[in-house]
Design a protein around this motif. Structure first.
Motif, PDB file in Angstrom:
ATOM      1  N   HIS A 181      -3.649  -4.386  -8.387  1.00 49.23           N
ATOM      2  CA  HIS A 181      -2.898  -5.100  -7.355  1.00 49.23           C
ATOM      3  C   HIS A 181      -3.783  -6.105  -6.618  1.00 49.23           C
ATOM      4  O   HIS A 181      -5.000  -5.948  -6.535  1.00 49.23           O
ATOM      5  CB  HIS A 181      -2.296  -4.122  -6.343  1.00 49.23           C
ATOM      6  CG  HIS A 181      -3.319  -3.412  -5.507  1.00 49.23           C
ATOM      7  ND1 HIS A 181      -4.015  -2.300  -5.954  1.00 49.23           N
ATOM      8  CD2 HIS A 181      -3.782  -3.664  -4.243  1.00 49.23           C
ATOM      9  CE1 HIS A 181      -4.835  -1.887  -5.008  1.00 49.23           C
ATOM     10  NE2 HIS A 181      -4.718  -2.690  -3.971  1.00 49.23           N
ATOM     11  N   LEU A 220       2.209   1.755  -3.504  1.00 49.02           N
ATOM     12  CA  LEU A 220       1.168   2.239  -4.420  1.00 49.02           C
ATOM     13  C   LEU A 220       0.899   3.729  -4.220  1.00 49.02           C
ATOM     14  O   LEU A 220       0.711   4.472  -5.189  1.00 49.02           O
ATOM     15  CB  LEU A 220      -0.123   1.448  -4.214  1.00 49.02           C
ATOM     16  CG  LEU A 220      -0.071  -0.030  -4.640  1.00 49.02           C
ATOM     17  CD1 LEU A 220      -1.320  -0.770  -4.175  1.00 49.02           C
ATOM     18  CD2 LEU A 220       0.102  -0.148  -6.151  1.00 49.02           C
ATOM     19  N   GLU A 221       0.895   4.172  -2.975  1.00 50.46           N
ATOM     20  CA  GLU A 221       0.675   5.590  -2.703  1.00 50.46           C
ATOM     21  C   GLU A 221       1.790   6.442  -3.297  1.00 50.46           C
ATOM     22  O   GLU A 221       1.548   7.547  -3.784  1.00 50.46           O
ATOM     23  CB  GLU A 221       0.596   5.822  -1.190  1.00 50.46           C
ATOM     24  CG  GLU A 221      -0.674   5.261  -0.568  1.00 50.46           C
ATOM     25  CD  GLU A 221      -0.680   5.375   0.948  1.00 50.46           C
ATOM     26  OE1 GLU A 221      -1.642   4.888   1.563  1.00 50.46           O
ATOM     27  OE2 GLU A 221       0.283   5.950   1.503  1.00 50.46           O
ATOM     28  N   LYS A 271       0.704  -4.412 -13.003  1.00 50.01           N
ATOM     29  CA  LYS A 271       0.024  -5.239 -12.005  1.00 50.01           C
ATOM     30  C   LYS A 271       1.024  -5.748 -10.966  1.00 50.01           C
ATOM     31  O   LYS A 271       2.149  -6.101 -11.298  1.00 50.01           O
ATOM     32  CB  LYS A 271      -0.640  -6.446 -12.681  1.00 50.01           C
ATOM     33  CG  LYS A 271      -1.688  -6.099 -13.727  1.00 50.01           C
ATOM     34  CD  LYS A 271      -2.252  -7.371 -14.369  1.00 50.01           C
ATOM     35  CE  LYS A 271      -3.284  -7.048 -15.430  1.00 50.01           C
ATOM     36  NZ  LYS A 271      -3.799  -8.282 -16.092  1.00 50.01           N
ATOM     37  N   LEU A 314      -2.905   1.081 -12.490  1.00 46.79           N
ATOM     38  CA  LEU A 314      -2.325   0.215 -11.463  1.00 46.79           C
ATOM     39  C   LEU A 314      -3.346  -0.817 -11.009  1.00 46.79           C
ATOM     40  O   LEU A 314      -4.488  -0.478 -10.686  1.00 46.79           O
ATOM     41  CB  LEU A 314      -1.862   1.043 -10.267  1.00 46.79           C
ATOM     42  CG  LEU A 314      -0.692   2.003 -10.496  1.00 46.79           C
ATOM     43  CD1 LEU A 314      -0.395   2.785  -9.218  1.00 46.79           C
ATOM     44  CD2 LEU A 314       0.542   1.257 -10.953  1.00 46.79           C
ATOM     45  N   LEU A 320       7.916  -1.940  -9.695  1.00 43.74           N
ATOM     46  CA  LEU A 320       6.705  -1.249 -10.157  1.00 43.74           C
ATOM     47  C   LEU A 320       7.055   0.045 -10.866  1.00 43.74           C
ATOM     48  O   LEU A 320       6.420   0.415 -11.861  1.00 43.74           O
ATOM     49  CB  LEU A 320       5.789  -0.980  -8.961  1.00 43.74           C
ATOM     50  CG  LEU A 320       4.361  -0.514  -9.297  1.00 43.74           C
ATOM     51  CD1 LEU A 320       3.693  -1.494 -10.241  1.00 43.74           C
ATOM     52  CD2 LEU A 320       3.549  -0.371  -8.025  1.00 43.74           C
ATOM     53  N   SER A 375       1.573   6.235  -7.436  1.00 44.89           N
ATOM     54  CA  SER A 375       0.317   6.601  -8.107  1.00 44.89           C
ATOM     55  C   SER A 375       0.425   7.866  -8.951  1.00 44.89           C
ATOM     56  O   SER A 375      -0.030   7.886 -10.109  1.00 44.89           O
ATOM     57  CB  SER A 375      -0.811   6.755  -7.074  1.00 44.89           C
ATOM     58  OG  SER A 375      -1.161   5.502  -6.555  1.00 44.89           O
ATOM     59  N   TYR A 414       8.947  -1.339  -4.998  1.00 43.69           N
ATOM     60  CA  TYR A 414       8.913  -0.001  -5.608  1.00 43.69           C
ATOM     61  C   TYR A 414       9.716   0.032  -6.910  1.00 43.69           C
ATOM     62  O   TYR A 414       9.244   0.537  -7.933  1.00 43.69           O
ATOM     63  CB  TYR A 414       9.460   1.043  -4.634  1.00 43.69           C
ATOM     64  CG  TYR A 414       9.565   2.414  -5.245  1.00 43.69           C
ATOM     65  CD1 TYR A 414      10.767   2.867  -5.798  1.00 43.69           C
ATOM     66  CD2 TYR A 414       8.456   3.253  -5.323  1.00 43.69           C
ATOM     67  CE1 TYR A 414      10.864   4.112  -6.389  1.00 43.69           C
ATOM     68  CE2 TYR A 414       8.542   4.497  -5.922  1.00 43.69           C
ATOM     69  CZ  TYR A 414       9.744   4.928  -6.444  1.00 43.69           C
ATOM     70  OH  TYR A 414       9.834   6.154  -7.045  1.00 43.69           O
ATOM     71  N   GLN A 445       0.827  -1.204   0.000  1.00 43.60           N
ATOM     72  CA  GLN A 445       0.000   0.000   0.000  1.00 43.60           C
ATOM     73  C   GLN A 445       0.864   1.257   0.000  1.00 43.60           C
ATOM     74  O   GLN A 445       0.560   2.241  -0.682  1.00 43.60           O
ATOM     75  CB  GLN A 445      -0.934  -0.008   1.217  1.00 43.60           C
ATOM     76  CG  GLN A 445      -2.012   1.061   1.166  1.00 43.60           C
ATOM     77  CD  GLN A 445      -2.910   0.947  -0.051  1.00 43.60           C
ATOM     78  OE1 GLN A 445      -3.304  -0.147  -0.431  1.00 43.60           O
ATOM     79  NE2 GLN A 445      -3.209   2.062  -0.690  1.00 43.60           N
TER      80      GLN A 445
END
Length: 464
Positions: A340, A324-325, A379, A338, A362, A328, A359, A321
């Motif tokens: 997940h 992703l933050e 993904k 994105l 991605l 984004s 990180y 999480q």
């Protein structure tokens, strides 16, 4: 003093402020001229950080403070024979602090508007000071990293005069007379040299670049006295030539942006809208610079074999999480969707380094998207399979050729050469990922097809 004159004076004085105390002193000086207050306090995180002329009791205003923090607008209320004013210092919808004043007269609507403007400009200035300090720390960090590299690094001007050298570079200068050799290097057409100084043999790499309109040269001295294989030496020299060229570009871009926008903010009167834009750019570029320097520091740890893990138990989905933050905004910029999924798994590993693995993978999936495709995705799937932590990162980007698959985990390798300066980075990301996975007793595989996409699979054993 009328409001217009007071406003001009405030802008002039706050523009010269170098510390928080100077900012607060300037602000209260202007407020005193406007409100003729009997006393004033500046609060930061509920602590008094500045006052004039003395501290007074504010405990009874706590309910008002909560209300002000919700509204983010100045407000005055009557208490006994005085008006109590609470003026929030606001930046981007966030309350950085507040001013509490005691005055005999309630301000009119015009003054309330100016109070709001003054507090907003104060917030911008305080944030600017924080950013400037962060830039200074980043520069210090950069020099520490350069000093830790096991090569002599020199920066020369267009005449061959020395402008900078790292710690090892200074030792080389003290030991050998190389000033005349510098002048030879910048005049010679070749960018790679080999030369013997005393009992040591050096490979020397020259990179020319432009910095703010001036020609500069980066010279690296690599001591290859004890290298055994000539072919390995040639390959290393080639990689480091590309690395120096790449890192000089990557460092120059954010540093130039930071310097240019900071000088503008410090030396010119800029409207609030432009200030906000400039500071956003400064912050973005300083984060980019910090990421580059972190890669360099990790590289030095890998090279020296001193990278160590700090084990702890944590929920892998919380780490995902956080990743992703962070990515984004980057994904939105490249119009990459994105996706997940994550199975709740508690792992015993180095949380910071596992974050780095997810990180970096991605980030690459987003970075190397295929611009010709209307729908682009990246993904992430994390699960527990046969007592192994499985991290899969898949994209439908440009893909990797069979020839490149064997090189992508090499230090400094950046994939498709046509993207070398289009996609930012040091070329160290996957090398760092591979080392982190190895230290966790795991392995990493890659499946890819040009123009179809790529999938990285990381497997790390679970348990202590």
């Amino acid at each position: 003093m009328n409001i217009d004159t007071l406003f001009s004076s405030f802008i002039h004085e706050i523009g010269k402020a170098k510390t928080e105390e100077e900012v607060y002193r300037t602000l209260l000086k202007s407020l005193k001229a406007m409100l003729k207050y009997n006393g004033a306090l500046v609060l930061k995180q509920n602590e008094v950080v500045f006052f004039d002329p003395e501290v007074f009791d504010i405990s009874k205003y706590s309910d008002y403070m909560a209300w002000i923090e919700e509204r983010l607008l100045p407000s005055f209320f009557l208490e006994s024979d005085e008006f109590i004013g609470i003026i929030p210092i606001v930046k981007q919808g966030k309350m950085l602090g507040s001013i509490i004043v005691r005055t005999n007269k309630e301000p009119n609507n015009e003054l309330m508007v100016f109070l709001q403007i003054f507090s907003f400009l104060t917030g911008i200035t305080l944030e600017n000071l924080v950013l400037i300090e962060k830039i200074k720390n980043s520069e210090k960090f950069m020099f520490e990293v350069l000093n830790s590299i096991s090569e002599g690094i020199f920066v020369l001007d267009e005449k061959g005069e020395l402008e900078f050298s790292n710690k090892l570079g200074k030792e080389i200068i003290e030991k050998y007379d190389i000033k005349d050799y510098f002048k030879f290097l910048i005049l010679d057409d070749a960018n790679i040299h080999s030369k013997e100084f005393g009992e040591n043999y050096f490979t020397i790499v020259k990179t020319k670049f432009d910095f703010l309109g001036s020609t500069k040269y980066i010279i690296t001295f690599n001591n290859v006295t004890y290298e055994m294989e000539l072919e390995k030496l040639k390959q290393l020299d080639k990689m480091k030539t590309e690395f120096v060229a790449n890192i000089s570009h990557e460092l120059r871009t954010p540093l130039s942006a930071v310097k240019a926008y900071t000088e503008t903010l410090l030396n010119m009167e800029v409207d609030p809208e432009s200030q906000k834009e400039f500071l956003s750019i400064i912050y973005e570029q300083s984060e980019r610079l910090e990421a580059l320097l972190n890669d360099l520091l990790d590289f030095t740890l890998i090279e020296s074999g001193t990278m160590e893990l700090e084990y702890s138990e944590f929920n892998i989905c919380e780490v995902l999480q956080s990743v992703l933050e962070k990515v984004s905004p980057f994904a939105e910029k490249f119009r990459v969707k994105l996706e997940h999924s994550c199975s709740e798994v508690t792992v015993f590993a180095d949380r910071k380094r596992i974050f780095q693995v997810v990180y970096n993978l991605l980030d690459n999936a987003i970075k190397f998207n295929d611009k010709e495709k209307d729908e682009r995705f990246a993904k992430v799937n994390i699960k527990n399979e046969d007592n192994e932590l499985i991290i899969e990162v898949e994209d439908n980007g440009i893909g990797i050729s069979k020839e490149e698959k064997n090189k992508i985990f090499e230090k400094f390798y950046k994939g498709d050469r046509s993207l070398t300066y289009e996609v930012s980075g040091t070329g160290l990301g996957l090398a760092i990922v591979k080392e982190i996975v190895r230290l966790h007793r795991g392995n990493i595989d890659v499946e890819s097809e040009v123009k179809k996409g790529t999938r990285f699979i990381v497997r790390i054993p679970l348990g202590k």
